[in-house]
Scaffold this active site. Structure first.
Site, PDB file in Angstrom:
ATOM      1  CG  HIS A  97      45.735  41.403  41.597  1.00  0.00           C
ATOM      2  ND1 HIS A  97      45.408  40.858  40.372  1.00  0.00           N
ATOM      3  CD2 HIS A  97      46.902  40.822  41.963  1.00  0.00           C
ATOM      4  CE1 HIS A  97      46.337  40.004  40.013  1.00  0.00           C
ATOM      5  NE2 HIS A  97      47.262  39.951  40.958  1.00  0.00           N
TER       6      HIS A  97
ATOM      7  CD  GLU B 238      45.176  55.260  29.462  1.00  0.00           C
ATOM      8  OE1 GLU B 238      45.628  54.777  28.419  1.00  0.00           O
ATOM      9  OE2 GLU B 238      44.798  56.442  29.582  1.00  0.00           O
ATOM     10  N   GLY B 239      47.651  50.920  32.911  1.00  0.00           N
ATOM     11  CA  GLY B 239      48.429  49.682  32.924  1.00  0.00           C
ATOM     12  C   GLY B 239      47.597  48.546  33.531  1.00  0.00           C
TER      13      GLY B 239
ATOM     14  N   GLY C  37      31.161  36.182  42.117  1.00  0.00           N
ATOM     15  CA  GLY C  37      30.617  37.365  42.793  1.00  0.00           C
ATOM     16  C   GLY C  37      30.715  37.351  44.304  1.00  0.00           C
TER      17      GLY C  37
ATOM     18  CB  VAL D   9      41.325  44.640  28.584  1.00  0.00           C
ATOM     19  CG1 VAL D   9      42.068  45.954  28.464  1.00  0.00           C
ATOM     20  CG2 VAL D   9      42.302  43.480  28.764  1.00  0.00           C
TER      21      VAL D   9
ATOM     22  NE  ARG E  61      38.051  44.224  24.207  1.00  0.00           N
ATOM     23  CZ  ARG E  61      37.836  43.257  25.077  1.00  0.00           C
ATOM     24  NH1 ARG E  61      37.450  42.062  24.682  1.00  0.00           N
ATOM     25  NH2 ARG E  61      37.977  43.468  26.358  1.00  0.00           N
TER      26      ARG E  61
ATOM     27  CG  ASP F 251      46.830  43.781  38.081  1.00  0.00           C
ATOM     28  OD1 ASP F 251      45.647  44.149  38.182  1.00  0.00           O
ATOM     29  OD2 ASP F 251      47.157  42.633  37.740  1.00  0.00           O
TER      30      ASP F 251
ATOM     31  CG  ASN G 127      41.316  45.223  39.899  1.00  0.00           C
ATOM     32  OD1 ASN G 127      40.334  44.503  39.717  1.00  0.00           O
ATOM     33  ND2 ASN G 127      42.565  44.775  39.746  1.00  0.00           N
TER      34      ASN G 127
ATOM     35  CG  ASN H  51      35.960  40.026  46.172  1.00  0.00           C
ATOM     36  OD1 ASN H  51      36.446  40.432  47.237  1.00  0.00           O
ATOM     37  ND2 ASN H  51      36.523  39.074  45.450  1.00  0.00           N
TER      38      ASN H  51
HETATM   39  C1  GAR Z   1      38.827  37.250  43.119  1.00  0.00           C
HETATM   40  O1  GAR Z   1      39.760  36.410  43.735  1.00  0.00           O
HETATM   41  C2  GAR Z   1      39.500  38.502  42.600  1.00  0.00           C
HETATM   42  O2  GAR Z   1      40.513  38.969  43.438  1.00  0.00           O
HETATM   43  C3  GAR Z   1      40.051  37.999  41.293  1.00  0.00           C
HETATM   44  O3  GAR Z   1      39.002  37.208  40.759  1.00  0.00           O
HETATM   45  C4  GAR Z   1      38.290  36.604  41.840  1.00  0.00           C
HETATM   46  C5  GAR Z   1      36.806  36.852  41.659  1.00  0.00           C
HETATM   47  O4  GAR Z   1      36.035  36.182  42.598  1.00  0.00           O
HETATM   48  N1  GAR Z   1      40.416  39.076  40.430  1.00  0.00           N
HETATM   49  C6  GAR Z   1      41.478  39.038  39.621  1.00  0.00           C
HETATM   50  O5  GAR Z   1      42.190  38.073  39.498  1.00  0.00           O
HETATM   51  C7  GAR Z   1      41.734  40.335  38.849  1.00  0.00           C
HETATM   52  N2  GAR Z   1      43.013  40.309  38.239  1.00  0.00           N
HETATM   53  P1  GAR Z   1      34.518  36.591  42.924  1.00  0.00           P
HETATM   54  O6  GAR Z   1      33.775  36.660  41.584  1.00  0.00           O
HETATM   55  O7  GAR Z   1      34.008  35.477  43.770  1.00  0.00           O
HETATM   56  O8  GAR Z   1      34.534  37.901  43.644  1.00  0.00           O
END
Ligand code: GAR
Length: 208
Positions: free
Chosen positions: A110, A148-149, A12, A93, A66, A151, A108, A14
């Site tokens: 990434h 829907e894809g 967490g 997902v 699911r 990334d 999102n 971010n």
């Molecule tokens: C972050 O680096 C984020 O960009 C990545 O997971 C981490 C979460 O860290 N997300 C992905 O890889 C999505 N494809 P956090 O829980 O400390 O924010």
């Protein structure tokens, strides 16, 4: 106020960057109305609670299949009636129905410069392992709208980060977070909340 739901799976950091941005006034017109985690043990839940934000867990493990999980997840989002959903390290997902219902209202973060090192199987540390294995000299982070894809949605913002000779996946992950993710995610939220972002024909426009 942009009512925002933040979805998390792990540490967490971010989420923390966004909460700090709101508290310090770098992000305006945003209220986090609910944090949803798929993982009961996620430290992100603790961070939300400490900030006085409601945190709920909806775990696929706790549902028969699911479809049931998707229903419960959708309910948890809808109840909060958000204007925006932020996937901040959410490693599950997303139900396609949610994507349709909240078109251009889900973002999102990434940890690479999309279209490099993204798509199915590229998440968390795996992204940085792949970047180091390929020997790229520059990586970074991307904030994009979710379609829907995996990334593939319209790109909102990117920030490059240098890869250094002595980097390990863990060191690189930390630098990408500090220099890029915790910078661009709060910035994007502030731009959206202040009406500066439009999506048209699969492209994002940011007004002055
Ligand atoms: C972050 O680096 C984020 O960009 C990545 O997971 C981490 C979460 O860290 N997300 C992905 O890889 C999505 N494809 P956090 O829980 O400390 O924010």
């Amino acid at each position: 106020m942009l009512k925002t739901v933040v979805c998390v799976s792990g540490g967490g950091t971010n989420l923390q960057a966004v909460m700090d941005g709101i508290r310090q006034g770098a992000i305006t017109n945003v209220e986090i109305v609910r944090v949803i985690s798929n993982n009961r043990k996620a430290y992100a839940i603790e961070r939300a609670k400490q900030a006085g934000i409601e945190a709920v867990c909806v775990s696929p493990k706790e549902y028969e299949d699911r479809a049931r999980f998707n229903e419960a997840f959708l309910r948890a989002v809808d109840e909060a009636a958000p204007d925006l959903i932020v996937l901040a390290g959410f490693l599950v997902v997303i139900p396609p129905e949610l994507i349709r219902r909240y078109e251009n209202r889900i973002i999102n973060i990434h940890p690479s410069l999309i279209p490099s090192f993204c798509g199915t199987g590229y998440y968390g540390l795996k992204v940085h392992e792949a970047a180091l294995a390929r020997g790229v000299k520059v990586t970074g982070a991307t904030v994009h709208f979710v379609d829907e894809g995996t990334d593939t949605g319209p790109i909102l913002m990117q920030k490059p980060v240098a890869v250094l000779e002595e980097d390990t996946p863990e060191i690189l992950q930390k630098r990408v977070m500090e220099e890029a993710e915790w910078v661009i995610l709060p910035k994007c939220l502030d731009l959206i909340a202040n009406g500066r972002v439009t999506v048209k024909g699969g492209r994002v426009h940011i007004s002055e």
